[in-house]
Each structure stands twice: as structure tokens, then as C-alpha cells.
Design a protein around this motif. Structure first.
Motif, PDB file in Angstrom:
ATOM      1  N   GLY A  22       0.846  -1.193   0.000  1.00  0.00           N
ATOM      2  CA  GLY A  22       0.000   0.000   0.000  1.00  0.00           C
ATOM      3  C   GLY A  22       0.879   1.239   0.000  1.00  0.00           C
ATOM      4  N   ARG A  23       2.006   1.165  -0.717  1.00  0.00           N
ATOM      5  CA  ARG A  23       2.975   2.271  -0.710  1.00  0.00           C
ATOM      6  C   ARG A  23       2.615   3.297  -1.782  1.00  0.00           C
ATOM      7  N   PRO A  24       2.634   4.589  -1.440  1.00  0.00           N
ATOM      8  CA  PRO A  24       2.351   5.600  -2.466  1.00  0.00           C
ATOM      9  C   PRO A  24       3.354   5.476  -3.614  1.00  0.00           C
TER      10      PRO A  24
ATOM     11  N   ASP B  54       4.714   7.529  -5.449  1.00  0.00           N
ATOM     12  CA  ASP B  54       5.758   8.551  -5.609  1.00  0.00           C
ATOM     13  C   ASP B  54       6.891   8.377  -4.597  1.00  0.00           C
ATOM     14  N   ASN B  55       6.920   7.228  -3.914  1.00  0.00           N
ATOM     15  CA  ASN B  55       7.983   6.992  -2.930  1.00  0.00           C
ATOM     16  C   ASN B  55       8.962   5.953  -3.488  1.00  0.00           C
ATOM     17  N   PRO B  56      10.137   6.392  -3.960  1.00  0.00           N
ATOM     18  CA  PRO B  56      11.041   5.481  -4.678  1.00  0.00           C
ATOM     19  C   PRO B  56      11.652   4.386  -3.799  1.00  0.00           C
ATOM     20  N   LEU B  57      12.200   3.368  -4.458  1.00  0.00           N
ATOM     21  CA  LEU B  57      12.721   2.193  -3.749  1.00  0.00           C
ATOM     22  C   LEU B  57      14.245   2.186  -3.768  1.00  0.00           C
TER      23      LEU B  57
ATOM     24  N   VAL C 201      23.164   5.112  -1.104  1.00  0.00           N
ATOM     25  CA  VAL C 201      23.726   6.249  -1.813  1.00  0.00           C
ATOM     26  C   VAL C 201      22.833   6.567  -3.021  1.00  0.00           C
ATOM     27  N   ILE C 202      22.461   7.838  -3.147  1.00  0.00           N
ATOM     28  CA  ILE C 202      21.633   8.255  -4.292  1.00  0.00           C
ATOM     29  C   ILE C 202      22.536   8.820  -5.379  1.00  0.00           C
ATOM     30  N   LEU C 203      22.380   8.259  -6.582  1.00  0.00           N
ATOM     31  CA  LEU C 203      23.218   8.678  -7.714  1.00  0.00           C
ATOM     32  C   LEU C 203      22.332   8.966  -8.928  1.00  0.00           C
TER      33      LEU C 203
ATOM     34  N   ASP D  13      15.174  11.424 -11.520  1.00  0.00           N
ATOM     35  CA  ASP D  13      16.301  11.080 -12.402  1.00  0.00           C
ATOM     36  C   ASP D  13      17.481  10.517 -11.598  1.00  0.00           C
ATOM     37  N   THR D  14      17.172  10.088 -10.366  1.00  0.00           N
ATOM     38  CA  THR D  14      18.206   9.499  -9.510  1.00  0.00           C
ATOM     39  C   THR D  14      17.756   8.115  -9.052  1.00  0.00           C
ATOM     40  N   VAL D  15      18.727   7.336  -8.553  1.00  0.00           N
ATOM     41  CA  VAL D  15      18.381   6.005  -8.038  1.00  0.00           C
ATOM     42  C   VAL D  15      19.148   5.762  -6.731  1.00  0.00           C
ATOM     43  N   ALA D  16      18.474   5.074  -5.810  1.00  0.00           N
ATOM     44  CA  ALA D  16      19.064   4.793  -4.498  1.00  0.00           C
ATOM     45  C   ALA D  16      19.676   3.389  -4.524  1.00  0.00           C
ATOM     46  N   ILE D  17      20.940   3.257  -4.066  1.00  0.00           N
ATOM     47  CA  ILE D  17      21.625   1.958  -4.147  1.00  0.00           C
ATOM     48  C   ILE D  17      22.241   1.593  -2.805  1.00  0.00           C
TER      49      ILE D  17
ATOM     50  N   ALA E 120      14.069  -3.099  -2.999  1.00  0.00           N
ATOM     51  CA  ALA E 120      13.434  -3.533  -1.745  1.00  0.00           C
ATOM     52  C   ALA E 120      13.237  -2.368  -0.778  1.00  0.00           C
ATOM     53  N   PRO E 121      11.991  -2.017  -0.535  1.00  0.00           N
ATOM     54  CA  PRO E 121      11.710  -1.107   0.582  1.00  0.00           C
ATOM     55  C   PRO E 121      11.559  -1.967   1.836  1.00  0.00           C
ATOM     56  N   SER E 122      11.285  -1.354   2.974  1.00  0.00           N
ATOM     57  CA  SER E 122      11.044  -2.140   4.184  1.00  0.00           C
ATOM     58  C   SER E 122       9.790  -3.001   3.993  1.00  0.00           C
ATOM     59  N   ALA E 123       9.803  -4.220   4.591  1.00  0.00           N
ATOM     60  CA  ALA E 123       8.750  -5.206   4.324  1.00  0.00           C
ATOM     61  C   ALA E 123       7.584  -5.079   5.302  1.00  0.00           C
TER      62      ALA E 123
ATOM     63  N   LEU F  36      19.786  12.624   3.678  1.00  0.00           N
ATOM     64  CA  LEU F  36      18.327  12.693   3.538  1.00  0.00           C
ATOM     65  C   LEU F  36      17.630  11.908   4.642  1.00  0.00           C
ATOM     66  N   ARG F  37      18.299  10.870   5.137  1.00  0.00           N
ATOM     67  CA  ARG F  37      17.717  10.082   6.236  1.00  0.00           C
ATOM     68  C   ARG F  37      18.859   9.575   7.107  1.00  0.00           C
ATOM     69  N   PRO F  38      18.852   9.881   8.396  1.00  0.00           N
ATOM     70  CA  PRO F  38      19.927   9.394   9.260  1.00  0.00           C
ATOM     71  C   PRO F  38      19.733   7.913   9.587  1.00  0.00           C
TER      72      PRO F  38
ATOM     73  N   PRO G 277       9.900  17.341  -0.214  1.00  0.00           N
ATOM     74  CA  PRO G 277      11.176  16.923   0.363  1.00  0.00           C
ATOM     75  C   PRO G 277      12.093  16.296  -0.673  1.00  0.00           C
ATOM     76  N   ALA G 278      13.417  16.353  -0.410  1.00  0.00           N
ATOM     77  CA  ALA G 278      14.380  15.752  -1.327  1.00  0.00           C
ATOM     78  C   ALA G 278      14.179  14.242  -1.373  1.00  0.00           C
ATOM     79  N   SER G 279      13.768  13.666  -0.241  1.00  0.00           N
ATOM     80  CA  SER G 279      13.496  12.237  -0.201  1.00  0.00           C
ATOM     81  C   SER G 279      12.003  12.070   0.019  1.00  0.00           C
ATOM     82  N   PRO G 280      11.271  11.612  -1.030  1.00  0.00           N
ATOM     83  CA  PRO G 280       9.813  11.617  -0.928  1.00  0.00           C
ATOM     84  C   PRO G 280       9.292  10.903   0.318  1.00  0.00           C
ATOM     85  N   GLY G 281      10.004   9.855   0.773  1.00  0.00           N
ATOM     86  CA  GLY G 281       9.534   9.092   1.941  1.00  0.00           C
ATOM     87  C   GLY G 281       9.382   9.956   3.180  1.00  0.00           C
ATOM     88  N   MET G 282      10.118  11.045   3.253  1.00  0.00           N
ATOM     89  CA  MET G 282      10.108  11.900   4.436  1.00  0.00           C
ATOM     90  C   MET G 282       8.777  12.607   4.664  1.00  0.00           C
TER      91      MET G 282
HETATM   92  P1  AMP Z   1      12.384   2.308   2.605  1.00  0.00           P
HETATM   93  O1  AMP Z   1      12.945   1.395   1.597  1.00  0.00           O
HETATM   94  O2  AMP Z   1      10.987   2.030   2.998  1.00  0.00           O
HETATM   95  O3  AMP Z   1      13.301   2.414   3.762  1.00  0.00           O
HETATM   96  O4  AMP Z   1      12.368   3.720   1.892  1.00  0.00           O
HETATM   97  C1  AMP Z   1      13.420   4.127   1.068  1.00  0.00           C
HETATM   98  C2  AMP Z   1      13.734   5.567   1.332  1.00  0.00           C
HETATM   99  O5  AMP Z   1      14.712   6.033   0.391  1.00  0.00           O
HETATM  100  C3  AMP Z   1      12.507   6.471   1.198  1.00  0.00           C
HETATM  101  O6  AMP Z   1      12.517   7.442   2.203  1.00  0.00           O
HETATM  102  C4  AMP Z   1      12.702   7.073  -0.174  1.00  0.00           C
HETATM  103  O7  AMP Z   1      12.050   8.302  -0.283  1.00  0.00           O
HETATM  104  C5  AMP Z   1      14.226   7.185  -0.263  1.00  0.00           C
HETATM  105  N1  AMP Z   1      14.685   7.167  -1.650  1.00  0.00           N
HETATM  106  C6  AMP Z   1      14.723   6.121  -2.502  1.00  0.00           C
HETATM  107  N2  AMP Z   1      15.147   6.501  -3.725  1.00  0.00           N
HETATM  108  C7  AMP Z   1      15.383   7.832  -3.651  1.00  0.00           C
HETATM  109  C8  AMP Z   1      15.835   8.805  -4.592  1.00  0.00           C
HETATM  110  N3  AMP Z   1      16.109   8.476  -5.858  1.00  0.00           N
HETATM  111  N4  AMP Z   1      15.958  10.073  -4.158  1.00  0.00           N
HETATM  112  C9  AMP Z   1      15.668  10.413  -2.881  1.00  0.00           C
HETATM  113  N5  AMP Z   1      15.229   9.530  -1.948  1.00  0.00           N
HETATM  114  C10 AMP Z   1      15.080   8.258  -2.328  1.00  0.00           C
END
Ligand code: AMP
Ligand code: MG
Length: 344
Positions: free
Chosen positions: A54-56, A58-61, A98-100, A115-119, A140-143, A193-195, A226-231
Motif C-alpha cells: 500500500g505504498r504511495p 511517488d515513494n522510490p525504492l 547512496v543516491i546517484l 532522475d536518480t536512483v538509491a543503491i 526492496a523497501p522495508s517489508a 536525507l535520512r539518518p 522533500p528531497a526524499s519523498p519518503g520523508m
Molecule cells: P524504505 O525502503 O521504505 O526504507 O524507503 C526508502 C527511502 O529512500 C525512502 O525514504 C525514499 O524516499 C528514499 N529514496 C529512494 N530513492 C530515492 C531517490 N532516488 N531520491 C531520494 N530519496 C530516495
């Protein structure tokens, strides 16, 4: 759908890898929290993650890899800045994402159109074996179901997602217990973006100045992006009302004791437990910040199991070291409600 509960052995990990190759969803242990994995290169598989949680949309993985070379092998990014190499040398495998700038093969579903990806390269032998056996990068986001605390055991995953995912591997309790640190290198100086388990101090010791996004410690304005949509999403919030008490040791205990009721509980330190007359959940010894991080989500889930508790007063973590990550999660659980007893 029946969710398979898999063991942490070669044969079961292979089964899980087959599920991933076939476009299915697997709950996997990592050192941070349990992740809900799918083939990061398959948009349909990735879409299933959003549906199950049920994840929005617009919240990237976060894309999980099992060695640094996977970044190039799977064309995940368009360039690898030097600071990414330094972070990888110092902290990977480990609890840092790391976001690249994104490579062309990463589907929009993974990056939520950014236009970025989290690794991340996790420091967990089961997760790494699974990724290697699947021969894929794993998004994989949190399960957990969106909005509930991140899972730190396979049972938490089952509680939230049973019947909605293909399988979960039971790899025991997660070491760190909080989600990874997220830092973007798509800008310079980089920005936290997230500690998480890798602290701001540790980051600055190897790559110099790191900015801290405003959303890390403060409530965003209603329309802010926010820079990190999850925030921007309300996270980790138990049903009871959590209020952070900014107070010294004595005032924290006194305030709670004079409100004594079955409906009140405390999130406290070991040093407080004998003094409090209400139901209490200890984060650990006052100075043991790693322990606080490890225990926080388990405590929030436990509080949710107690139907009598209506209000929870919590200690206010310091924002140094791993304390910044604990504060960041707790302040969201509290809907940013802080009662300051230090002001008089
Ligand atoms: P989770 O996997 O549930 O811990 O969530 C992943 C977190 O990384 C969320 O807060 C996302 O918004 C953030 N995230 C993932 N990809 C990006 C990206 N390309 N730019 C900024 N934040 C990202
Ligand atoms: Mg999450």
C-alpha cells in the motif's frame, strides 16, 4: 496467495531466488530491517511491491546489490562520483544507501520518476546470497505495510504481509534495527536525507562537508517537497498518542508519575525503569545509542499490541551519532509532538 515461510539455508534461499527471477516478491532479512524484494529491472515485479505494501507510487525504492561492480554490470547509474567510491570503500557492505544519477535501465517505477536512483550493498550474508543467486539487482523497501513500523523479524513481516507476498526468509532479528542512512551524491556538497546506522560524523570524516536535509529533524510545511519523498509520509506511528518529553532525568520521571494511569506508558532508559509507576518500555542504557536504535521499532510494535495504552511519553534522544536516527524516527512516531519541560 499463500506466503511461504522459508528457512535461512542454501536450498530455501535458492527457492527465494527463483521466485525473484519469476517476478515474485520475497521478504528478506538485512542488517537494517527486513526488505521486500523484487527484480529491480522488471517494472511489473516492482509494481507488485507498491500494491502489497500500500505504498504511495511517488515513494522510490532502494536497489540492493551484492558487490560494488553490480552498479556498472547492471547499468544502474549514469556516473559514479569519487565520493561514492570513498563511501563504498569505507561503509559497504553496510547500512548506507547512496543516491546517484540514474542509468537508463532502471525502470521509472523504481525511482518514482526521479532522475536518480538509491543503491545499497547490505551487510547480511543471506541477503547477499539471495541477490547473487537471483543474478539481479533487487529493489526492496522495508517489508511492512505502509505506515506501520519497519519489520525487524520475519514474524513482523508475516503480521503485516501474510497472503500478499510469495515468501519470506526467516533470518532472525536484524542487527541495526533501523533503516539505512540515505545520502544523495547527486549534488555537491552531498546531503543527508535520512539518518541511520552510518552517522553524519562518520560520513563527514571520510567525504568532508555533508548538508542535512531540513526534513531530517524538522516537520515539513504542508506543501513542501522533500528531497526524499519518503520523508513526507507519516511513518512508524503506533495507534497510541506518542509525546516526546524534553526533560532532565528527574523531571521526566516526576511528570509521568503524577499522571499515573493504566492508559499511560513510558518509553524510557534502563536507569528510569525502577522509578516509573506506569507501564514502561526501555530503549536500553541511557548512553547506549546503538541499543536504542536496535530496540525502537520492536517497542513501537509492542505498544500497538497493548490496547489499553492511550498515551506514551518518551525520552527525547539527543541528535548526536546514531541518536539522530532514533530522534528522526521517534519524532515521526510522535507526529512531531514534543513537550518541553526545560522551558520554565
Ligand atoms: P524504505 O525502503 O521504505 O526504507 O524507503 C526508502 C527511502 O529512500 C525512502 O525514504 C525514499 O524516499 C528514499 N529514496 C529512494 N530513492 C530515492 C531517490 N532516488 N531520491 C531520494 N530519496 C530516495
Ligand atoms: Mg519503509
Amino acid at each position: 496467495m499463500k506466503t511461504l515461510l522459508l528457512k535461512d539455508n542454501e536450498q530455501d534461499i535458492l527457492k527465494a531466488a527463483e521466485i525473484l527471477k519469476n517476478g515474485g516478491l520475497v521478504g528478506m532479512p538485512t542488517e537494517t530491517v527486513y526488505g521486500l524484494g523484487a527484480n529491480a529491472l522488471n517494472p511489473q515485479a516492482v509494481a507488485k511491491i507498491f500494491k502489497a505494501k500500500g505504498r504511495p507510487m511517488d515513494n522510490p525504492l532502494i536497489v540492493h546489490i551484492s558487490c560494488f561492480e553490480d552498479i556498472e554490470k547492471f547499468n544502474l547509474v549514469s556516473e559514479i562520483p569519487d565520493k561514492a567510491k570513498i563511501l563504498a570503500e569505507n561503509f559497504w557492505p553496510g547500512p548506507i544507501t547512496v543516491i546517484l544519477k540514474k542509468g537508463s535501465l532502471v525502470p521509472d517505477e523504481v525511482s518514482a520518476g526521479l532522475d536518480t536512483v538509491a543503491i545499497r550493498y547490505p551487510n547480511h550474508k543471506t541477503a547477499n546470497k539471495l541477490i547473487k543467486m537471483a543474478e539481479l539487482p533487487i529493489a526492496a523497501p522495508s517489508a511492512n505495510l505502509s505506515g506501520s513500523p519497519s519489520p525487524t523479524t520475519a514474524q513482523h513481516v508475516i503480521n503485516d504481509l501474510n497472503g500478499r507476498i510469495d515468501a519470506v526468509i526467516d533470518g532472525g532479528i536484524c542487527d541495526v534495527g533501523l533503516e539505512s542512512t540515505v545520502i544523495t551524491l547527486a549534488q555537491d556538497p552531498p546531503k543527508l536525507l535520512r539518518p541511520g546506522g552510518i552517522t553524519l560524523e562518520m560520513l563527514e570524516s571520510v567525504i568532508g562537508k555533508v548538508l542535512v536535509d531540513n526534513a531530517v529533524l524538522n516537520k515539513l510545511e504542508d506543501n513542501a517537497k522533500p528531497a526524499s519523498p519518503g520523508m513526507k509520509y507519516k511513518h512508524y506511528s503506533p495507534k497510541a498518542n506518542v509525546i516526546i518529553l524534553k526533560a532532565n532525568d528527574e523531571d521526566f520521571v516526576d511528570f509521568i508519575n503524577c499522571n499515573k494511569s493504566e492508559e499511560i506508558a513510558a518509553i524510557c532508559y534502563d536507569e528510569d525503569t525502577a522509578k516509573l509507576n506506569v507501564k514502561k518500555y526501555s530503549l536500553g542504557k541511557k548512553e547506549d545509542l546503538e541499543k536504542h536504535a536496535h530496540n525502537l521499532f520492536e517497542i513501537l510494535r509492542e505498544i500497538d499490541l497493548n490496547k489499553t495504552i492511550k498515551t506514551v511519553y518518551s525520552r527525547c534522544p539527543e541528535t548526536k551519532g546514531v541518536g539522530m536516527a532514533v530522534y528522526n524516527r521517534l519524532i515521526r512516531a510522535a507526529g512531531f509532538e514534543v513537550k518541553n519541560l526545560e522551558k520554565s
